[in-house]
Write a protein that holds these residues in place. Structure first.
Motif, PDB file in Angstrom:
ATOM      1  N   GLU A 128      40.411  52.226  40.041  1.00 34.80           N
ATOM      2  CA  GLU A 128      39.552  51.052  40.166  1.00 34.80           C
ATOM      3  C   GLU A 128      39.817  50.109  39.000  1.00 34.80           C
ATOM      4  OE1 GLU A 128      35.635  52.927  42.410  1.00 34.80           O
ATOM      5  OE2 GLU A 128      35.684  52.897  40.224  1.00 34.80           O
ATOM      6  N   GLN A 130      38.364  46.431  36.992  1.00 35.70           N
ATOM      7  CA  GLN A 130      37.266  45.479  36.823  1.00 35.70           C
ATOM      8  C   GLN A 130      37.777  44.321  35.980  1.00 35.70           C
ATOM      9  OE1 GLN A 130      34.009  46.370  34.055  1.00 35.70           O
ATOM     10  NE2 GLN A 130      32.563  45.875  35.681  1.00 35.70           N
ATOM     11  N   ARG A 132      36.996  40.517  34.159  1.00 36.63           N
ATOM     12  CA  ARG A 132      35.840  39.970  33.451  1.00 36.63           C
ATOM     13  C   ARG A 132      35.002  39.053  34.331  1.00 36.63           C
ATOM     14  NH1 ARG A 132      37.360  36.866  28.129  1.00 36.63           N
ATOM     15  NH2 ARG A 132      38.385  35.556  29.683  1.00 36.63           N
ATOM     16  N   ARG A 134      34.233  39.357  37.368  1.00 35.15           N
ATOM     17  CA  ARG A 134      33.457  40.061  38.390  1.00 35.15           C
ATOM     18  C   ARG A 134      32.831  41.308  37.781  1.00 35.15           C
ATOM     19  NH1 ARG A 134      35.506  39.032  43.954  1.00 35.15           N
ATOM     20  NH2 ARG A 134      34.537  41.037  44.433  1.00 35.15           N
ATOM     21  N   ASP A 136      31.725  43.925  39.498  1.00 37.87           N
ATOM     22  CA  ASP A 136      31.936  45.112  40.310  1.00 37.87           C
ATOM     23  C   ASP A 136      33.324  45.706  40.086  1.00 37.87           C
ATOM     24  OD1 ASP A 136      32.929  42.766  41.394  1.00 37.87           O
ATOM     25  OD2 ASP A 136      32.930  43.531  43.444  1.00 37.87           O
ATOM     26  N   TRP A 137      33.470  46.967  40.434  1.00 40.98           N
ATOM     27  CA  TRP A 137      34.742  47.674  40.334  1.00 40.98           C
ATOM     28  C   TRP A 137      35.465  47.580  41.665  1.00 40.98           C
ATOM     29  CZ3 TRP A 137      36.902  49.761  35.990  1.00 40.98           C
ATOM     30  CH2 TRP A 137      36.076  49.858  34.868  1.00 40.98           C
ATOM     31  N   GLU A 193      44.252  39.864  33.280  1.00 37.91           N
ATOM     32  CA  GLU A 193      43.285  39.551  34.320  1.00 37.91           C
ATOM     33  C   GLU A 193      43.899  38.745  35.458  1.00 37.91           C
ATOM     34  OE1 GLU A 193      38.999  37.190  34.741  1.00 37.91           O
ATOM     35  OE2 GLU A 193      39.937  37.505  32.794  1.00 37.91           O
TER      36      GLU A 193
END
Length: 471
Positions: A128, A130, A132, A134, A136-137, A193
């Motif tokens: 998973e 994540q 920055r 968002r 959620d994972w 990201e």
């Protein structure tokens, strides 16, 4: 945690001859019982004109005020001793104002940079991510995936290697309808990201399953207070680095073929034959060691920048001739995760078979451990303590009152800190002035500064692993 090893003379660069400087002074609390002296005032003629009723009211008010004052005084007297006692295991010493000067060249207080992307592996071994933007994972789509990227992610999570990866069909998974996904951009490489593009689904219909090398778990962990004998399996990564049949230094298991220790341990005995070195794991007591037990060391690799003068870069890797067999009592410790910072005050553990008294007259046959808090380099580099001797490759842990410390014979051993249910190798026992001396806590090689070197050394395919003497 002295640099003086068992049966050896002190090394040249000990700091025992340095002036420790003044102690850490504390401002004395103001005496709660001290009160202004009573002052006599002349009686005003107006007092004679007051009626008997007014006099009673005034006397009653004065009596009430006196009662409140006496009650407050007794309350302070009762509570003050309890409130002023230091709390064990806190950083009260460090929070006090130092009356000594800070060392020149102090570490810069740079703003911490928040990570733009984070990874984790869930309980079903699904990767998973994540970002920055968002909260959620997101599950990772298999498009653009590679084993090289898997290795980078495992390393960023503190693992030494990638053990397994594959694509898993979404049709075989039971996922929430709100589950999001992320796809690796084919145009960019890396972990930034902007590389990860959110998706509502994966075009390939597959997501990434990832397994990294196991580390940081204690299958047989037991609850024992610091400073007492350790039960088997409590620290499964603890290694004993022996020269012949004699314990010389501690070490930490990173992988079946790899153990990390202190460079100064190997430097002190660099003229001995490589075949004389052996590593013992799964031990609690040295009395059970028999001749020819343990694993032979195939190669000793000290950090190329190690300095015998100030013990900077005090780490070394040991490549074993045969792999260790992992079990409930033998396992690997995790490295710090990428950009992971354990703040001062973190409660960490140090373990080893070193001396159990500051006079260096008694070594422990049984593995010992104790809890020590991390201290700031700013404090340890002050003139109160080590006067600027710590480099950015070192960290400090212990108590300013000297209640617990590593000692002679513990060098090279682990300083580990808990990260949820995972234990991470934060430091390697390096040096210190004496053992458990006030204002001289232990100094450790900072493992986070050596992550690239550890990974690069352990995964160089062109390196020949023939026997080599340390120079």
């Amino acid at each position: 945690m002295s640099l003086m090893l068992d049966g050896q003379a002190p090394m040249e660069a000990q700091y025992a001859e340095e002036d420790p400087g003044p102690g850490v002074f504390r401002s004395e609390p103001e005496d709660p019982l001290q009160r202004p002296e009573d002052q006599q005032q002349p009686i005003s003629p107006v007092g004679r004109w007051c009626s008997r009723r007014c006099g009673c009211v005034v006397l009653g008010a004065l009596a009430l005020l006196a009662g409140v004052t006496v009650g407050s005084w007794l309350l302070v007297l009762y509570l003050w001793p309890a409130a002023s006692q230091p709390i064990p295991g806190t950083l009260q010493d460090e929070d006090m104002t130092l009356s000594c000067s800070e060392a020149n060249g102090e570490e810069a207080l740079l703003p911490s940079l928040s990570r733009t992307v984070s990874f984790r592996i869930n309980t079903e071994d699904l990767l998973e991510v994540q970002v920055r933007a968002r909260p959620d994972w997101l599950l990772v789509c298999h498009e653009g995936w590679s084993s090289a990227l898997g290795l980078r992610i495992c390393r960023s999570l503190g693992h030494l290697r990638l053990t397994h990866h594959k694509g898993v069909k979404l049709s075989d998974m039971k996922l929430n309808s709100s589950q999001g996904f992320a796809q690796l951009s084919p145009r960019l490489g890396g972990l930034l990201e902007e590389v990860w593009q959110p998706r509502v689904n994966c075009s390939s219909g597959q997501i990434v399953s990832l397994k990294c090398s196991e580390c940081g778990a204690r299958p047989l962990a037991s609850q024992i207070v610091g400073g007492q004998a350790v039960a088997p399996g409590r620290w499964p990564w603890q290694a004993s680095v022996a020269l012949g049949f004699r314990h010389t230094c501690g070490g930490s298991v990173l992988a079946p073929y790899w153990v990390v220790t202190a460079a100064h341990c190997m430097h002190s005995f660099r003229l001995f034959r490589l075949s004389s070195w052996r590593v013992h794991v799964g031990l609690v007591s040295h009395s059970v060691v028999r001749p020819h037990q343990g694993v032979a060391v195939e190669r000793i690799i000290p950090h190329p920048l190690y300095s015998a003068q100030n013990h900077d870069y005090d780490v070394a890797l040991l490549r074993l001739r045969t792999p260790l067999n992992f079990s409930d009592t033998v396992g690997a410790v995790c490295l710090p995760a990428e950009e992971q910072d354990f703040p001062r005050g973190s409660q960490c553990w140090v373990s080893g078979w070193g001396h159990t008294d500051p006079s260096h007259t008694h070594s422990s046959d049984t593995l010992q451990d104790t809890v020590v808090p991390l201290l700031s380099t700013r404090l340890c580099n002050s003139s109160c303590i080590y006067s600027g001797a710590l480099t950015p490759r070192m960290l400090c842990a212990g108590y300013l009152d000297g209640r617990a410390d590593a000692c002679q014979g513990d060098s090279g051993g682990p300083l580990v800190c808990p990260d949820g249910g995972t234990w991470r190798l934060v430091g390697v026992v390096s040096w210190g002035r004496g053992c458990a001396e006030p204002n001289h806590p232990g100094v450790f090689a900072k493992v986070a500064e050596f992550l690239d070197w550890i990974h690069d050394t352990a995964w160089q395919p062109h390196v020949s692993w023939g026997l080599r003497q340390v120079h």
